[in-house]
Design an enzyme around this catalytic site. Structure first.
Site, mmCIF file in Angstrom:
data_model
loop_
_atom_site.group_PDB
_atom_site.id
_atom_site.type_symbol
_atom_site.label_atom_id
_atom_site.label_comp_id
_atom_site.label_asym_id
_atom_site.label_seq_id
_atom_site.Cartn_x
_atom_site.Cartn_y
_atom_site.Cartn_z
ATOM 1 N N TYR A 178 -2.127 11.414 28.863
ATOM 2 C CA TYR A 178 -1.743 10.019 28.640
ATOM 3 C C TYR A 178 -0.226 9.888 28.570
ATOM 4 O O TYR A 178 0.368 9.006 29.207
ATOM 5 C CB TYR A 178 -2.387 9.515 27.358
ATOM 6 C CG TYR A 178 -2.054 8.077 27.016
ATOM 7 C CD1 TYR A 178 -2.629 7.030 27.726
ATOM 8 C CD2 TYR A 178 -1.179 7.765 25.975
ATOM 9 C CE1 TYR A 178 -2.339 5.710 27.412
ATOM 10 C CE2 TYR A 178 -0.888 6.450 25.648
ATOM 11 C CZ TYR A 178 -1.472 5.424 26.372
ATOM 12 O OH TYR A 178 -1.175 4.119 26.062
ATOM 13 N N ALA A 206 2.020 11.841 29.796
ATOM 14 C CA ALA A 206 2.609 12.088 31.118
ATOM 15 C C ALA A 206 2.557 10.829 31.976
ATOM 16 O O ALA A 206 3.526 10.485 32.672
ATOM 17 C CB ALA A 206 1.884 13.240 31.806
#
Length: 229
Positions: free
Chosen positions: A144, A146
Site C-alpha cells: 500500500y 509503495a
C-alpha cells in the site's frame, strides 16, 4: 458552475466530498465500477452524471470511456478511491501488489491522461487523495505504501508538466480516517475499531474543498491532515 469528476464517491471521504459539492450546486460526474453501482451513486446524488470504468482494470478504462461521453471541460478531477491490503513483504504475492498498484496508482494515472484535455480547457485542478503511508512506510504496509509513494511522484511530475497549461495539482495526505477502509485495516491488524478515535471524513472533505476553492493566484501542493485527538 463548476464540474467535478470524483472517484470513490460511494463511501468515506469520497462520499463526504460529493455531498459537499452537490449541496452547493456544483455539477458532479461520479465514476462507478459497473452499471449497478452507477445507479446507486446517481440515487445518492440526484442530478449527478455517472461514468462507468473499473479502476481495478486500468487497461480497459480507455475502452470503457470510448463508449461514453466525456466532459469538454472539467474544473476538478478528484482521485479519492483506493484499496488497502496489509501484510509482511515476505508473504505478499504478486496479485496483492498488482491489485493495489492498479487501483491506487495506474488507474489514477490513466484517468488523468484521458481527462487532461478537459482539465486543460478549464485550467482545472487534479487532487490526489494520498495517505500518511505515502510519506512514511511501516511494517506490513509495504504494498500500500509503495502505491502511495508512487502516487506522490505521479502528482509531483504532473504538476511540473501541467503548470504551463494552468492546471493545478494537489496531494492530500490524510491520517487514519473513520471509513470502511479503516475498519478493514483494523480487522487486518487484529484491533478493535473505534471510529471516534479517527478523523471524520467531513474534515478531510473540508481540506479538499479548500484546495480546489483557493483563488487562482495560489496553489496548495501538499496538504497533510492528521487526527486531532
Amino acid at each position: 458552475m463548476a464540474t467535478h469528476l470524483i472517484t470513490g464517491a460511494g463511501s468515506g471521504i469520497g462520499a463526504a466530498v460529493a455531498r459537499r459539492l452537490h449541496d452547493r450546486g456544483d455539477d458532479l460526474i461520479l465514476l462507478a465500477r459497473d452499471a449497478g453501482r452507477a445507479r446507486e451513486l446517481a440515487g445518492l446524488h440526484p442530478g449527478a452524471r455517472t461514468l462507468v470504468a473499473d479502476l481495478a482494470d486500468p487497461d480497459r478504462i480507455s475502452w470503457a470511456f470510448s463508449h461514453q461521453e466525456l466532459p469538454d471541460r472539467l474544473d476538478s478531477l478528484l482521485h479519492i478511491a483506493g484499496i488497502v491490503d496489509l501484510g509482511p513483504i515476505g508473504e505478499l504475492r504478486p496479485k496483492t501488489w498488482h491489485q493495489q498498484l492498479n487501483t491506487n496508482l495506474i488507474a489514477p494515472a490513466e484517468l488523468t491522461r484521458l481527462l487532461l484535455p478537459s482539465l486543460r480547457a478549464a485550467q482545472g485542478h487534479v487532487v490526489f487523495v494520498n495517505s500518511g503511508a505515502g510519506l512514511n512506510a511501516r511494517a506490513e504496509w509495504g504494498a500500500y505504501a509503495a502505491s502511495k509513494h508512487a502516487l506522490k511522484a505521479l502528482a509531483d511530475s504532473l504538476r511540473a508538466e501541467e503548470h504551463p497549461q494552468g492546471v493545478r495539482v494537489t496531494s492530500v495526505y490524510p491520517g487514519r480516517t473513520a471509513s470502511p477502509m479503516q475498519a478493514k485495516v483494523h480487522s487486518q491488524e487484529g484491533r478493535a475499531y473505534d471510529p471516534s478515535r479517527w478523523i471524520d471524513p467531513e474534515s478531510v472533505a473540508t481540506a479538499i474543498v479548500t484546495a480546489i476553492d483557493l483563488p487562482r493566484d495560489a496553489e496548495i501542493e501538499d496538504l497533510t491532515v492528521r487526527p486531532g485527538r
